[in-house]
Scaffold this active site. Structure first.
Site, short mmCIF file in Angstrom:
data_model
loop_
_atom_site.label_atom_id
_atom_site.label_comp_id
_atom_site.label_asym_id
_atom_site.label_seq_id
_atom_site.Cartn_x
_atom_site.Cartn_y
_atom_site.Cartn_z
CE LYS A 22 -1.50 1.46 4.18
NZ LYS A 22 -1.23 2.83 4.61
CG ASN A 23 2.48 2.62 3.52
OD1 ASN A 23 1.30 2.90 3.37
ND2 ASN A 23 3.00 2.37 4.71
CB CYS A 117 -2.60 5.85 11.58
SG CYS A 117 -3.34 4.45 10.76
NE ARG A 122 1.67 10.17 10.56
CZ ARG A 122 1.10 9.20 9.85
NH1 ARG A 122 -0.10 8.76 10.19
NH2 ARG A 122 1.72 8.66 8.82
CG ASP A 305 4.31 1.21 9.27
OD1 ASP A 305 4.08 2.08 10.12
OD2 ASP A 305 4.40 1.45 8.04
NE ARG A 398 -6.68 4.43 6.84
CZ ARG A 398 -6.18 5.47 7.45
NH1 ARG A 398 -6.76 5.94 8.51
NH2 ARG A 398 -5.08 6.03 7.01
C1 EPZ Z 1 4.83 6.76 6.17
O1 EPZ Z 1 4.28 7.81 6.91
C2 EPZ Z 1 3.82 5.64 6.18
N1 EPZ Z 1 2.56 6.12 5.60
C3 EPZ Z 1 3.60 5.15 7.61
O2 EPZ Z 1 2.78 4.02 7.55
C4 EPZ Z 1 4.93 4.74 8.22
O3 EPZ Z 1 4.73 4.44 9.58
C5 EPZ Z 1 5.95 5.88 8.10
O4 EPZ Z 1 6.06 6.30 6.71
C6 EPZ Z 1 7.35 5.48 8.58
O5 EPZ Z 1 7.82 4.39 7.84
C7 EPZ Z 1 2.35 6.10 4.30
O6 EPZ Z 1 3.20 5.68 3.54
C8 EPZ Z 1 1.05 6.58 3.80
P1 EPZ Z 1 7.51 9.85 7.77
P2 EPZ Z 1 4.89 9.26 6.83
O7 EPZ Z 1 7.36 11.11 6.99
O8 EPZ Z 1 5.37 9.48 5.44
C9 EPZ Z 1 8.58 13.21 11.07
C10 EPZ Z 1 1.02 2.59 8.10
O9 EPZ Z 1 0.69 2.02 9.16
N2 EPZ Z 1 8.26 14.20 10.01
O10 EPZ Z 1 8.58 8.90 7.39
O11 EPZ Z 1 3.91 10.19 7.40
C11 EPZ Z 1 7.35 12.45 11.55
O12 EPZ Z 1 6.67 13.17 12.54
C12 EPZ Z 1 1.48 4.04 8.13
O13 EPZ Z 1 0.98 2.07 6.99
C13 EPZ Z 1 8.54 15.54 10.25
O14 EPZ Z 1 9.00 15.93 11.31
O15 EPZ Z 1 6.12 9.10 7.82
C14 EPZ Z 1 7.96 11.17 12.03
O16 EPZ Z 1 8.44 11.35 13.34
C15 EPZ Z 1 1.37 4.65 9.50
N3 EPZ Z 1 8.25 16.44 9.26
C16 EPZ Z 1 9.13 10.94 11.09
O17 EPZ Z 1 9.38 12.21 10.49
C17 EPZ Z 1 7.73 16.08 8.06
O18 EPZ Z 1 7.52 16.94 7.20
C18 EPZ Z 1 8.88 9.91 10.00
O19 EPZ Z 1 7.69 10.25 9.30
C19 EPZ Z 1 7.47 14.71 7.83
C20 EPZ Z 1 7.74 13.79 8.83
#
Ligand code: EPZ
Length: 431
Positions: A22-23, A117, A122, A305, A398
């Protein structure tokens, strides 16, 4: 509201075929908007988040044709709006991916602030930082992100945190920008590589995906392609944990074992026996599980995840285990639910769980706080004494296709039910 009811205690065994990730599929669908030509995407999972995104892009003029349950053809020639307003899309995290691709192709986009989620803070500051570096002006008004640019010009972007979403999104915007873009401190997850491979198959020039420096040479236009999405390592990992908690013997098929290394290593450390082939992993969980320490980290570390699912498995391990999630600050919300089933877990500082191994969990009525926590509660129910009811399964749906059916094929007693009548019927039939 649909729920799952589970009668725990069955030893799961057999083979399960893993679907597309999915991701990875979500940004690949968004990337299809970058060309006027036909794009065929195979191995997409039939899950809610994907279907919501496909509906949203068809509402702005993309032609979306389902070739089969797991294949779709997208033609984005006739896009007449760069504003996504679909009510449903506000609820999914991936609503931000069309921002990158629409901005890349049309130099303007309006999308809702992402939902998804509830697993802690985030922010999207790194997405914004990247778009601004390419020359876009970004405003947030009335819950929408509004992006505009006269033109996009390649630049160096250093991400302050390693983020999957921002790495992919800025890559989507940069492929059609003038000149060169360098993304530093980029995320290295397998889906980053998959999206880059997809874009390169459309004629983009991206090098270094899978390392922390990605170099993108802007091209004038992208063309059509046919592409198959990588297998879902989190779905695979979830079934691997199900083998561990039920003392079962499960072979996950159609996987890339390399993507599962962190999960396989932990299961082996916990005492499970693993056998690996080119595209499968067999997990035999018929052992006394041993305690361990887990730190959820960026790839190639243990995936956040999979954190809830391994925490459930560690409830059955002898002694005290420690699980830390370094990625999200609110990903232990399910612990209260697990406690209703008899788990002995203390959460400290919001991101560390101290898990005391216990002899058994007992079935209870619990509710899914988010996608992976929800599936972890299902896993707990598979191993618990008696009946477990998991509410709010729309979160689980989802991201998991036919979870109940796949588990039943492995020998689980699980049913998707709507009301008390169906619950009673299940209880009468359960053995
Ligand atoms: C993706 O979320 C996935 N979602 C998440 O999967 C997954 O847990 C996550 O990556 C980490 O692998 C999708 O692909 C739709 P990040 P994402 O940007 O992109 C911080 C699931 O269960 N951050 O890698 O939102 C953030 O707060 C879902 O399938 C900033 O500070 O994750 C976090 O601490 C849940 N500023 C870290 O980075 C930003 O602009 C990693 O977030 C963006 C992120």
């Amino acid at each position: 509201m649909e729920k799952y009811i589970i009668k725990g205690g069955n030893v799961l065994s057999g083979e399960v075929s893993i679907g597309g990730f999915k991701n990875a599929a979500l940004p690949i669908i968004a990337a299809a908007l970058l060309t006027e030509e036909n794009v065929v995407i195979d191995n997409i999972p039939d899950v809610k988040d994907i279907n919501v995104l496909l509906d949203a892009i068809s509402e702005i003029g993309a032609v979306v044709k389902r070739i089969s349950r797991h294949s779709v053809m997208i033609n984005a020639k006739g896009i007449y709006s760069t504003c996504l307003e679909n009510d449903m899309i506000k609820k999914i995290r991936a609503s931000y991916y069309p921002l990158g691709s629409l901005l890349g192709r049309f130099k303007k986009a309006v999308v809702p602030l992402p939902g998804g989620c509830n697993i802690g803070n985030r922010p999207i500051d790194q997405h914004i930082k990247g778009f601004q570096a390419l020359g876009a002006e970004i405003k947030i008004e009335h819950g929408m992100i509004i992006a505009n640019a006269d033109k996009l010009v390649g630049n160096d972007v250093y991400f302050d945190v390693t983020t999957v979403g921002a790495t992919i999104n800025v890559m989507l915007a940069a492929v059609l920008a003038e000149g060169n873009t360098v993304l530093e401190n980029a995320a290295k997850e397998p889906h980053i590589v998959d999206v880059a491979n997809f874009l390169n198959s459309m004629g983009a020039n991206i090098k270094g995906a899978g390392t922390d420096v990605i170099r993108i040479k802007g091209v004038k236009a992208l063309h059509g392609t046919e592409y198959s999405v990588i297998p879902d390592q989190i779905e695979a990992g979830t079934f691997m944990m199900a083998a561990a908690v039920t003392k079962g013997d499960i072979t996950v098929k159609n996987v890339i074992p390399k993507h599962l290394e962190a999960i396989s290593a932990k299961l082996a450390e916990m005492g499970c026996k693993l056998t690996e082939g080119d595209d499968y992993i067999r997990v035999n969980g018929n052992c006394n599980l041993k305690r361990t320490k887990v730190r959820a980290l960026e790839y190639p570390g243990f995936p956040t995840d999979m954190q809830p699912q391994i925490t459930v498995a560690l409830c059955f391990a002898e002694g005290t285990s420690i699980v830390t999630d370094t990625i999200f600050d609110g990903r232990f919300k399910y612990v209260d639910e697990l406690t209703k089933m008899g788990a002995n877990i203390k959460v400290e500082g919001g991101n560390t769980a101290i898990v005391e191994g216990i002899d058994k969990l007992t079935g209870a009525q619990v509710s899914s706080p988010d996608l992976r926590a929800g599936v972890a509660l299902v896993t707990a129910g598979l191993a618990a004494d008696g009946f477990t009811i998991v509410d709010d399964i729309e979160y689980i749906e989802r991201g998991y296709e036919q979870l109940d059916e796949k588990l039943r094929k492995l020998g689980a007693q699980i049913q998707r039910v709507r009301d008390d009548k169906e619950i009673k019927k299940f209880k009468l039939k359960a053995v």
